[in-house]
Every structure is written in C-alpha cells, then in structure tokens.
Design an enzyme around this catalytic site. Structure first.
Site, PDB file in Angstrom:
ATOM      1  N   ASP A  35       0.777  -1.177  -0.228  1.00 36.16           N
ATOM      2  CA  ASP A  35       0.030  -0.082  -0.098  1.00 36.16           C
ATOM      3  C   ASP A  35       0.883   1.167   0.085  1.00 36.16           C
ATOM      4  OD1 ASP A  35      -3.224   0.544   1.022  1.00 36.16           O
ATOM      5  OD2 ASP A  35      -1.712   2.077   1.274  1.00 36.16           O
ATOM      6  N   ILE A  36       0.463   2.298  -0.765  1.00 34.47           N
ATOM      7  CA  ILE A  36       1.261   3.452  -0.876  1.00 34.47           C
ATOM      8  C   ILE A  36       1.457   4.371   0.455  1.00 34.47           C
ATOM      9  CG2 ILE A  36      -0.459   4.988  -1.663  1.00 34.47           C
ATOM     10  CD1 ILE A  36       1.518   5.760  -3.903  1.00 34.47           C
ATOM     11  N   ASN A  92     -13.326  -3.523   2.432  1.00 36.49           N
ATOM     12  CA  ASN A  92     -14.017  -2.231   2.474  1.00 36.49           C
ATOM     13  C   ASN A  92     -14.901  -2.337   1.288  1.00 36.49           C
ATOM     14  OD1 ASN A  92     -12.745  -1.391   4.788  1.00 36.49           O
ATOM     15  ND2 ASN A  92     -11.404  -0.306   3.677  1.00 36.49           N
ATOM     16  N   GLU A 100     -12.362   3.664  -0.989  1.00 33.83           N
ATOM     17  CA  GLU A 100     -12.037   4.611  -1.754  1.00 33.83           C
ATOM     18  C   GLU A 100     -11.667   4.275  -3.237  1.00 33.83           C
ATOM     19  OE1 GLU A 100      -8.829   7.056  -0.332  1.00 33.83           O
ATOM     20  OE2 GLU A 100      -9.751   6.954   1.770  1.00 33.83           O
ATOM     21  N   HIS A 105     -10.315  -5.359  -3.006  1.00 39.09           N
ATOM     22  CA  HIS A 105      -9.045  -5.638  -2.853  1.00 39.09           C
ATOM     23  C   HIS A 105      -9.354  -6.026  -1.227  1.00 39.09           C
ATOM     24  CE1 HIS A 105      -9.951  -1.257  -2.393  1.00 39.09           C
ATOM     25  NE2 HIS A 105      -9.420  -1.263  -1.326  1.00 39.09           N
ATOM     26  N   HIS A 107      -6.996  -5.899   2.361  1.00 37.83           N
ATOM     27  CA  HIS A 107      -5.913  -5.306   3.060  1.00 37.83           C
ATOM     28  C   HIS A 107      -5.073  -6.430   3.911  1.00 37.83           C
ATOM     29  CE1 HIS A 107      -6.961  -0.847   2.457  1.00 37.83           C
ATOM     30  NE2 HIS A 107      -8.094  -1.376   2.067  1.00 37.83           N
TER      31      HIS A 107
HETATM   32  P1  5GP Z   1     -10.003   1.376   0.343  1.00 40.23           P
HETATM   33  O1  5GP Z   1      -9.961   2.761   1.057  1.00 40.23           O
HETATM   34  O2  5GP Z   1     -10.392   1.477  -1.089  1.00 40.23           O
HETATM   35  O3  5GP Z   1     -10.399   0.261   1.047  1.00 40.23           O
HETATM   36  O4  5GP Z   1      -8.296   1.360   0.170  1.00 40.23           O
HETATM   37  C1  5GP Z   1      -7.626   1.633  -0.967  1.00 40.23           C
HETATM   38  C2  5GP Z   1      -6.033   1.815  -0.532  1.00 40.23           C
HETATM   39  O5  5GP Z   1      -5.130   1.681  -1.556  1.00 40.23           O
HETATM   40  C3  5GP Z   1      -5.426   2.813   0.356  1.00 40.23           C
HETATM   41  O6  5GP Z   1      -5.225   2.101   1.605  1.00 40.23           O
HETATM   42  C4  5GP Z   1      -4.552   3.670  -0.467  1.00 40.23           C
HETATM   43  O7  5GP Z   1      -3.416   3.938   0.495  1.00 40.23           O
HETATM   44  C5  5GP Z   1      -4.236   2.584  -1.377  1.00 40.23           C
HETATM   45  N1  5GP Z   1      -3.591   3.273  -2.818  1.00 40.23           N
HETATM   46  C6  5GP Z   1      -4.163   4.234  -3.443  1.00 40.23           C
HETATM   47  N2  5GP Z   1      -3.538   4.740  -4.472  1.00 40.23           N
HETATM   48  C7  5GP Z   1      -2.580   3.906  -4.425  1.00 40.23           C
HETATM   49  C8  5GP Z   1      -1.299   3.744  -5.504  1.00 40.23           C
HETATM   50  O8  5GP Z   1      -1.265   4.298  -6.332  1.00 40.23           O
HETATM   51  N3  5GP Z   1      -0.434   2.753  -4.960  1.00 40.23           N
HETATM   52  C9  5GP Z   1      -0.839   1.887  -4.184  1.00 40.23           C
HETATM   53  N4  5GP Z   1       0.326   0.838  -3.770  1.00 40.23           N
HETATM   54  N5  5GP Z   1      -1.641   1.899  -3.100  1.00 40.23           N
HETATM   55  C10 5GP Z   1      -2.525   3.005  -3.219  1.00 40.23           C
END
Ligand code: 5GP
Length: 118
Positions: A35-36, A92, A100, A105, A107
C-alpha cells in the site's frame, strides 16, 4: 493524448506495471503489492487481475477468486512471519464501508497491535 490515471484505473495500471508499485506476489489470477500509504508496518493489498468493483460483485462464477486472495494473504503473512502475533484482513465496500478505490481488494495489515474496528 495520454490517458490520465485516476482512482478508477489505478489498480489496473499497477497489475500491468504501467505505474510503479512494490509487487510482492503475482500470478495469472491476482496481484499483491504494498500500500502506498501504509497504516501498519505491513500493509499489503491483494487484488484480482480481472476487475471486480467490490465484494457485492462476487457471484457463483467468480467466487473462487476470494478464496485464492485469502489463501495468498495468509501465505504472505506467514512469509512476513506475523502469523503467530497476528494480523488483520479487511475488505471495505462502498461509501459507508470506507472503500476509496472501486476495485476489489483485501488489505493485509500487521506488524503492530491493531486497534479495535470502528
Ligand atoms: P480502500 O479505502 O479503497 O479500502 O483502500 C484503498 C487503498 O489503496 C488505500 O489504503 C490507499 O493507500 C491505497 N492506494 C491508493 N492509491 C494507491 C497507489 O497508487 N498505489 C498503491 N500501492 N496503493 C494505493
């Protein structure tokens, strides 16, 4: 004109290695990468290579991918040696669930004591 990367296709570009990310594992069906913006010392995302918007889109035809995603998440947790101390797998879904990126995905979070879910 170069297509802009937005949150709708960012994970697709990570799979195709069109944007840089630290890929931990990849096979024909799924990809796991760091994760970034990590929320824990270990924060890895596991995604299907074929786009599925979220867990609501799981059906009789594609349900096996979830088993494989969890299987790989556990394999990575063991490789990172966090299986005994523990870790968390999170999916999520949509706005209230805190999703988001509209691309399914899991985590994998670990490497520290995680707080309660809220
Ligand atoms: P969500 O909130 O959708 O469950 O999680 C999305 C995740 O994707 C977040 O933890 C966010 O940090 C990660 N993320 C968003 N953009 C990028 C990216 O460009 N590269 C990587 N490696 N992770 C990302």
């Amino acid at each position: 004109m170069k297509k802009k990367t937005n949150k709708y296709n960012i994970f697709q570009k990570i799979i195709k290695k069109e944007i840089k990310s630290k890929i931990i594992y990849q096979n024909d069906n799924l990809t796991a990468f760091e994760d970034i913006n990590p929320k824990a010392p270990i924060h890895i995302l596991i995604i299907p290579n074929k786009k599925i918007k979220n867990i609501n889109q799981i059906n009789i035809e594609n349900k096996n991918i979830i088993i494989e995603m969890i299987f790989i998440a556990v394999k990575i947790a063991k490789k990172k040696k966090i299986e005994k101390k523990g870790y968390r797998l999170v999916i999520n879904c949509n706005k209230d669930g805190g999703q988001e990126i509209p691309y399914l995905h899991i985590h994998l979070l670990g490497g520290r004591k995680l707080g309660s879910i809220g």
